[in-house]
Enzyme design. Structure first.
Site, PDB file in Angstrom:
ATOM      1  N   HIS A 136       0.818  -1.207   0.000  1.00  0.00           N
ATOM      2  CA  HIS A 136       0.000   0.000   0.000  1.00  0.00           C
ATOM      3  C   HIS A 136       0.854   1.259   0.000  1.00  0.00           C
ATOM      4  O   HIS A 136       0.359   2.350   0.240  1.00  0.00           O
ATOM      5  CB  HIS A 136      -0.913   0.020   1.232  1.00  0.00           C
ATOM      6  N   ARG A 184      -0.182  -0.367  10.282  1.00  0.00           N
ATOM      7  CA  ARG A 184       0.805  -0.531   9.222  1.00  0.00           C
ATOM      8  C   ARG A 184       2.107   0.198   9.516  1.00  0.00           C
ATOM      9  O   ARG A 184       3.151  -0.144   8.970  1.00  0.00           O
ATOM     10  CB  ARG A 184       0.217  -0.037   7.900  1.00  0.00           C
TER      11      ARG A 184
END
Length: 592
Positions: free
Chosen positions: A225, A560
């Protein structure tokens, strides 16, 4: 730093996912169909059937051909399609599970990211409540994201390819749910990946690079991502980069002379086959030098990151069972193995009646019903914040998030995947639509429960379940009131915090939205003796501001950005920043 806007062939950013799905269905009508009211469940035309374990995969968009590209006979029965870089919502996932439920249970497979875990777990709970035995496997192949002794914390990247393939084959062979799950977990344990990025990608809504990287730099260990990797260094030769990626994999994977592996060399979106074949050449040389046999190799784009330049290497350590599953025929838009299996004569998928089943209360779904009657005569009317004021305040928060979405996404791009502002705007836009359509006499609790449902249905990612839980909890905290006084205003703020804590599991100091909501709650409660709801909300807003700013000095311990360690210090957490944006807008909209 000023960026030249990126270019994308699209119509409207808000329509990009449904239009992409529509294009996929047009391209592959013999393999794919659409199911469910939300339009986010892509289902195999041939595959789901009575007596077979249903395989549901899913995740955010932007990784094409993952995830819907792996739907078809012999692999996944359905994919739940999320927004760009955001998990599908529980409703999306549940609709996919319902579409493939053959009475033998459903296995949910996804990458190990906070948002996916929250949403798939909620979906599994809701599936259980309507009689579907749903189990989950989170893929954890990325060696760069956590050390071996914390492998359960690792994120899933291109290793999804092997884990999905094994699970799909086991289900297509007719194995029961327990054995299908065991096969998927076996593949999960045997699969390791490592990636490198050379350039950034951009969100369709922002058209800005998710992160800055120099023209002569590369990011080692980059996530799918756009999350920063382990370290940044000068770009090196193909062989040197491959040596580093393979080194981390082979340090952990116990391969001896005579061991067998399958190899996936995966492009991240903007890296040509020429470069991928150079990487594969070096992978083969390294394995041959160790006496390791390559059973099969795949080279190409299998799990991308929109237009990011870079590549990843995935190895799966094989035994006879895993080879049998990988060799099992399948036919999907992105992968065909062996001779495409023929349709099973007489196979049917019996429609099932879920309407009478009790729904799960993962976010207190009963509280989301908006057709129940309320005896307003029993509600406390003291306090200066009326239901109409509160609705105005919530709509103001929606407008503020819309104004700040680019800034919030920029904050997220530094330590995350760059979509926080976009995701929050999608959720709050849905809240605005729901509240504008609601009866004018809704109570504050009704407004909160409608906001919860709208947010959850519109947003996957971690913020969907967290804010849905927050709104529900806050609404319950003031369910005995028509108007809010100082005590009730503080109770509402505290309810927001408690809902997030209950669903998310993070703690103060982890560098998350809690680090804004917790000091906001503390300040609100301390201001109750003033007897002034405005003073309470003002104190909460200042507490959230102070908390958000304090996250700059924190090292991330959740989500994350956790893997960044010290590299996360010096940057504000976007979730904490958006919490302050919400409260600040609500305060500004509160009539004097």
């Amino acid at each position: 730093m000023t960026h030249t806007p990126t270019k994308k062939l699209m119509n409207a950013p808000e329509a990009i996912i449904p239009e992409m799905i529509e294009g996929m269905i047009y391209a592959h009508p013999d393999m794919l169909r659409l199911d469910g009211a939300t339009g986010r469940a892509v289902v195999a035309v041939d595959g789901p059937r009575d007596g077979k374990v249903g395989i549901v995969i899913g995740g955010g968009s932007g990784h094409e051909p993952a995830f819907a590209g792996y739907v078809g006979r012999g692999l996944a029965d359905a994919a739940a399609v999320g927004n760009v870089f955001a998990s599908p919502s529980p409703q999306h996932i549940k609709e996919a599970a319902m579409a493939v439920d053959g009475g033998a249970g459903v296995l949910l497979l996804y990458g190990n990211y906070t948002g996916d875990v929250l949403n798939f777990d909620m979906a599994a709970e809701e599936c259980a409540a309507i009689g579907i035995n749903a189990r989950s496997v989170a893929v954890i192949d990325d060696v760069a994201s956590a050390p071996a002794d914390r492998a359960h914390e690792r994120r899933g990247i291109a290793g999804d390819f092997f884990v999905f393939k094994v699970a799909g084959a086991a289900a297509d062979m007719g194995l029961p749910l327990e054995q299908v799950e065991a096969a998927a977990q076996k593949a999960n344990r045997a699969t390791l990946s490592m990636g490198v990025a050379l350039s950034a990608c951009s969100m369709p809504q922002t058209l800005k690079p998710n992160f800055d990287i120099g023209p002569d730099e590369m990011e080692i260990g980059m996530g799918l991502h756009g999350e920063p990797g382990m370290r940044r260094t000068k770009i090196a030769s193909a062989d040197a980069v491959t040596d580093e990626m393979m080194g981390l994999i082979l340090d952990e994977m116990a391969l001896n002379a005579g061991s067998e592996v399958a190899v996936l060399v995966n492009g991240l979106g903007a890296t040509g086959l020429m470069e991928l074949y150079l990487i594969n050449r070096r992978v083969a040389q390294i394995l041959e030098g160790r006496g390791v046999k390559i059973w099969q190799t795949w080279v190409g784009e299998y799990c991308t990151s929109m237009e990011m330049a870079g590549a990843s290497i995935t190895l799966i350590h094989l035994d006879d069972d895993l080879k049998r599953y990988l060799a099992h025929p399948c036919r999907t838009p992105a992968l065909t193995v062996g001779t495409a299996p023929e349709p099973i004569t007489g196979a049917t998928l019996t429609p099932r009646d879920y309407a009478a089943a009790t729904r799960a209360d993962t976010i207190d779904r009963a509280a989301l019903k908006t057709d129940g009657t309320i005896d307003r005569a029993t509600l406390k009317t003291d306090g200066t914040i009326t239901p109409q004021d509160f609705r105005t305040m919530m709509l103001a928060a929606a407008e503020a998030i819309a104004r700040e979405k680019d800034h919030l996404s920029e904050l997220d791009g530094v330590i995350g995947d760059g979509d926080h502002g976009v995701t929050m705007d999608i959720g709050w836009t849905a809240v605005k639509v729901a509240l504008n359509a609601a009866p004018a006499d809704d109570t504050i609790t009704q407004t909160c429960t409608k906001a919860a449902k709208a947010f959850l249905d519109a947003v996957g990612a971690s913020s969907g379940p967290l804010y849905a839980s927050a709104f529900n909890s806050a609404g319950k905290a003031v369910a005995d009131r028509l108007n809010l006084d100082a005590t009730a205003t503080a109770a509402w703020v505290e309810g927001m915090l408690n809902g997030i804590l209950k669903r998310g599991g993070a703690s103060i100091g982890d560098k998350t939205m809690i680090d804004a909501w917790a000091p906001a709650t503390k300040a609100a409660l301390a201001s109750v003796p003033t007897g002034d709801p405005r003073a309470v909300l003002s104190a909460a807003t200042q507490g959230a501001k102070d908390g958000a700013e304090a996250t700059c000095d924190m090292e991330s311990k959740r989500g994350r950005s956790k893997k960044l360690g010290q590299r996360s210090v010096g940057h504000m957490d976007p979730g904490a920043a958006s919490a302050h944006t919400i409260l600040s807008a609500m305060l500004a909209a509160l009539p004097r």
